[in-house]
Motif scaffolding. Sequence first.
Motif, PDB file in Angstrom:
ATOM      1  N   SER A  25       4.054  -7.938  -2.298  1.00 29.46           N
ATOM      2  CA  SER A  25       4.222  -7.790  -0.852  1.00 29.46           C
ATOM      3  C   SER A  25       5.661  -7.436  -0.535  1.00 29.46           C
ATOM      4  N   GLU A  26       5.840  -6.825   0.615  1.00 30.48           N
ATOM      5  CA  GLU A  26       7.174  -6.503   1.131  1.00 30.48           C
ATOM      6  C   GLU A  26       7.282  -7.094   2.519  1.00 30.48           C
ATOM      7  N   LYS A  27       8.482  -7.426   2.895  1.00 28.21           N
ATOM      8  CA  LYS A  27       8.723  -7.903   4.259  1.00 28.21           C
ATOM      9  C   LYS A  27       8.455  -6.778   5.241  1.00 28.21           C
ATOM     10  N   ASP A  28       7.895  -7.141   6.386  1.00 27.16           N
ATOM     11  CA  ASP A  28       7.595  -6.172   7.433  1.00 27.16           C
ATOM     12  C   ASP A  28       7.950  -6.803   8.771  1.00 27.16           C
ATOM     13  N   HIS A  29       8.655  -6.050   9.613  1.00 25.45           N
ATOM     14  CA  HIS A  29       9.112  -6.616  10.886  1.00 25.45           C
ATOM     15  C   HIS A  29       7.953  -6.912  11.833  1.00 25.45           C
ATOM     16  N   TYR A  30       6.848  -6.206  11.716  1.00 26.92           N
ATOM     17  CA  TYR A  30       5.715  -6.423  12.619  1.00 26.92           C
ATOM     18  C   TYR A  30       4.723  -7.452  12.061  1.00 26.92           C
ATOM     19  N   TRP A  31       4.302  -7.266  10.809  1.00 25.59           N
ATOM     20  CA  TRP A  31       3.273  -8.108  10.214  1.00 25.59           C
ATOM     21  C   TRP A  31       3.835  -9.329   9.487  1.00 25.59           C
ATOM     22  N   GLY A  32       5.108  -9.342   9.200  1.00 29.05           N
ATOM     23  CA  GLY A  32       5.695 -10.405   8.386  1.00 29.05           C
ATOM     24  C   GLY A  32       5.763  -9.975   6.935  1.00 29.05           C
ATOM     25  N   GLU A  33       4.611  -9.620   6.377  1.00 27.95           N
ATOM     26  CA  GLU A  33       4.530  -9.072   5.026  1.00 27.95           C
ATOM     27  C   GLU A  33       3.418  -8.032   4.997  1.00 27.95           C
ATOM     28  N   ILE A  34       3.589  -7.041   4.132  1.00 25.61           N
ATOM     29  CA  ILE A  34       2.548  -6.036   3.921  1.00 25.61           C
ATOM     30  C   ILE A  34       2.259  -5.929   2.431  1.00 25.61           C
ATOM     31  N   ILE A  35       1.045  -5.535   2.107  1.00 25.48           N
ATOM     32  CA  ILE A  35       0.635  -5.358   0.719  1.00 25.48           C
ATOM     33  C   ILE A  35       1.246  -4.065   0.190  1.00 25.48           C
ATOM     34  N   THR A  36       1.829  -4.171  -1.000  1.00 23.16           N
ATOM     35  CA  THR A  36       2.508  -3.038  -1.626  1.00 23.16           C
ATOM     36  C   THR A  36       1.963  -2.824  -3.028  1.00 23.16           C
ATOM     37  N   ALA A  37       1.703  -1.571  -3.357  1.00 17.43           N
ATOM     38  CA  ALA A  37       1.183  -1.224  -4.677  1.00 17.43           C
ATOM     39  C   ALA A  37       2.191  -0.388  -5.449  1.00 17.43           C
ATOM     40  N   TYR A  38       2.411  -0.759  -6.686  1.00 15.37           N
ATOM     41  CA  TYR A  38       3.156   0.044  -7.646  1.00 15.37           C
ATOM     42  C   TYR A  38       2.114   0.484  -8.660  1.00 15.37           C
ATOM     43  N   TYR A  39       1.963   1.792  -8.844  1.00 16.60           N
ATOM     44  CA  TYR A  39       0.861   2.263  -9.663  1.00 16.60           C
ATOM     45  C   TYR A  39       1.252   3.440 -10.546  1.00 16.60           C
ATOM     46  N   VAL A  40       0.482   3.581 -11.623  1.00 17.08           N
ATOM     47  CA  VAL A  40       0.610   4.710 -12.531  1.00 17.08           C
ATOM     48  C   VAL A  40      -0.726   5.454 -12.456  1.00 17.08           C
ATOM     49  N   PRO A  41      -0.740   6.646 -11.865  1.00 15.21           N
ATOM     50  CA  PRO A  41      -2.000   7.386 -11.761  1.00 15.21           C
ATOM     51  C   PRO A  41      -2.426   7.944 -13.119  1.00 15.21           C
ATOM     52  N   ILE A  42      -3.730   8.192 -13.265  1.00 12.70           N
ATOM     53  CA  ILE A  42      -4.195   8.794 -14.517  1.00 12.70           C
ATOM     54  C   ILE A  42      -3.787  10.255 -14.596  1.00 12.70           C
ATOM     55  N   ASN A  43      -3.462  10.817 -13.421  1.00  9.33           N
ATOM     56  CA  ASN A  43      -3.079  12.224 -13.336  1.00  9.33           C
ATOM     57  C   ASN A  43      -2.086  12.344 -12.185  1.00  9.33           C
ATOM     58  N   ASP A  44      -0.950  12.981 -12.426  1.00 12.03           N
ATOM     59  CA  ASP A  44       0.087  13.102 -11.387  1.00 12.03           C
ATOM     60  C   ASP A  44      -0.373  13.873 -10.158  1.00 12.03           C
ATOM     61  N   LYS A  45      -1.454  14.604 -10.280  1.00 10.59           N
ATOM     62  CA  LYS A  45      -1.923  15.415  -9.155  1.00 10.59           C
ATOM     63  C   LYS A  45      -2.853  14.656  -8.219  1.00 10.59           C
ATOM     64  N   ILE A  46      -3.178  13.413  -8.546  1.00 10.45           N
ATOM     65  CA  ILE A  46      -4.074  12.619  -7.704  1.00 10.45           C
ATOM     66  C   ILE A  46      -3.290  12.082  -6.510  1.00 10.45           C
ATOM     67  N   PRO A  47      -3.665  12.496  -5.297  1.00 10.31           N
ATOM     68  CA  PRO A  47      -2.978  11.959  -4.124  1.00 10.31           C
ATOM     69  C   PRO A  47      -3.412  10.516  -3.848  1.00 10.31           C
ATOM     70  N   VAL A  48      -2.497   9.736  -3.337  1.00  6.25           N
ATOM     71  CA  VAL A  48      -2.790   8.337  -3.037  1.00  6.25           C
ATOM     72  C   VAL A  48      -3.941   8.225  -2.030  1.00  6.25           C
ATOM     73  N   GLU A  49      -4.118   9.222  -1.192  1.00 11.62           N
ATOM     74  CA  GLU A  49      -5.221   9.198  -0.223  1.00 11.62           C
ATOM     75  C   GLU A  49      -6.572   9.128  -0.925  1.00 11.62           C
ATOM     76  N   ASN A  50      -6.706   9.764  -2.082  1.00 11.23           N
ATOM     77  CA  ASN A  50      -7.958   9.696  -2.842  1.00 11.23           C
ATOM     78  C   ASN A  50      -8.250   8.272  -3.313  1.00 11.23           C
ATOM     79  N   ILE A  51      -7.204   7.572  -3.717  1.00 15.91           N
ATOM     80  CA  ILE A  51      -7.361   6.176  -4.146  1.00 15.91           C
ATOM     81  C   ILE A  51      -7.793   5.330  -2.955  1.00 15.91           C
ATOM     82  N   LYS A  52      -7.137   5.521  -1.814  1.00 12.86           N
ATOM     83  CA  LYS A  52      -7.478   4.753  -0.608  1.00 12.86           C
ATOM     84  C   LYS A  52      -8.921   4.986  -0.178  1.00 12.86           C
ATOM     85  N   ILE A  53      -9.382   6.217  -0.259  1.00 13.89           N
ATOM     86  CA  ILE A  53     -10.761   6.539   0.128  1.00 13.89           C
ATOM     87  C   ILE A  53     -11.756   5.788  -0.755  1.00 13.89           C
ATOM     88  N   LYS A  54     -11.520   5.792  -2.064  1.00 18.87           N
ATOM     89  CA  LYS A  54     -12.416   5.082  -2.980  1.00 18.87           C
ATOM     90  C   LYS A  54     -12.373   3.575  -2.753  1.00 18.87           C
TER      91      LYS A  54
END
Length: 87
Positions: A25-54
């Motif tokens: 998590s990271e500090k957030d001025h509005y929510w207090g904390e927000i969920i944060t992801a550090y990730y290694v994609p299987i392919n550099d061309k995969i946009p994070v939006e594709n992960i979010k959709i799934k």
Amino acid sequence: ENVFPLEVETAILKTGLVKEIYITSEKDHYWGEIITAYYVPINDKIPVENIKIKLKSLISSYKIPKTWHKLAQIPRNHQGKISNIKG
């Protein structure tokens, strides 16, 4: 809301779009904390939006990380524990 990092990490791995994931998590001025992801994609061309959709079919929307940081690898110390990630 309580969010368990292991639950989010497991869901993200189930997408089949990442090799490694670390949830924190990271500090957030509005929510207090927000969920944060550090990730290694299987392919550099995969946009994070594709992960979010799934993820929408795997976990509740409030559990989907708000901040995403793509890495070449998750840093680990000599014991294999995650290190040097600011959260």
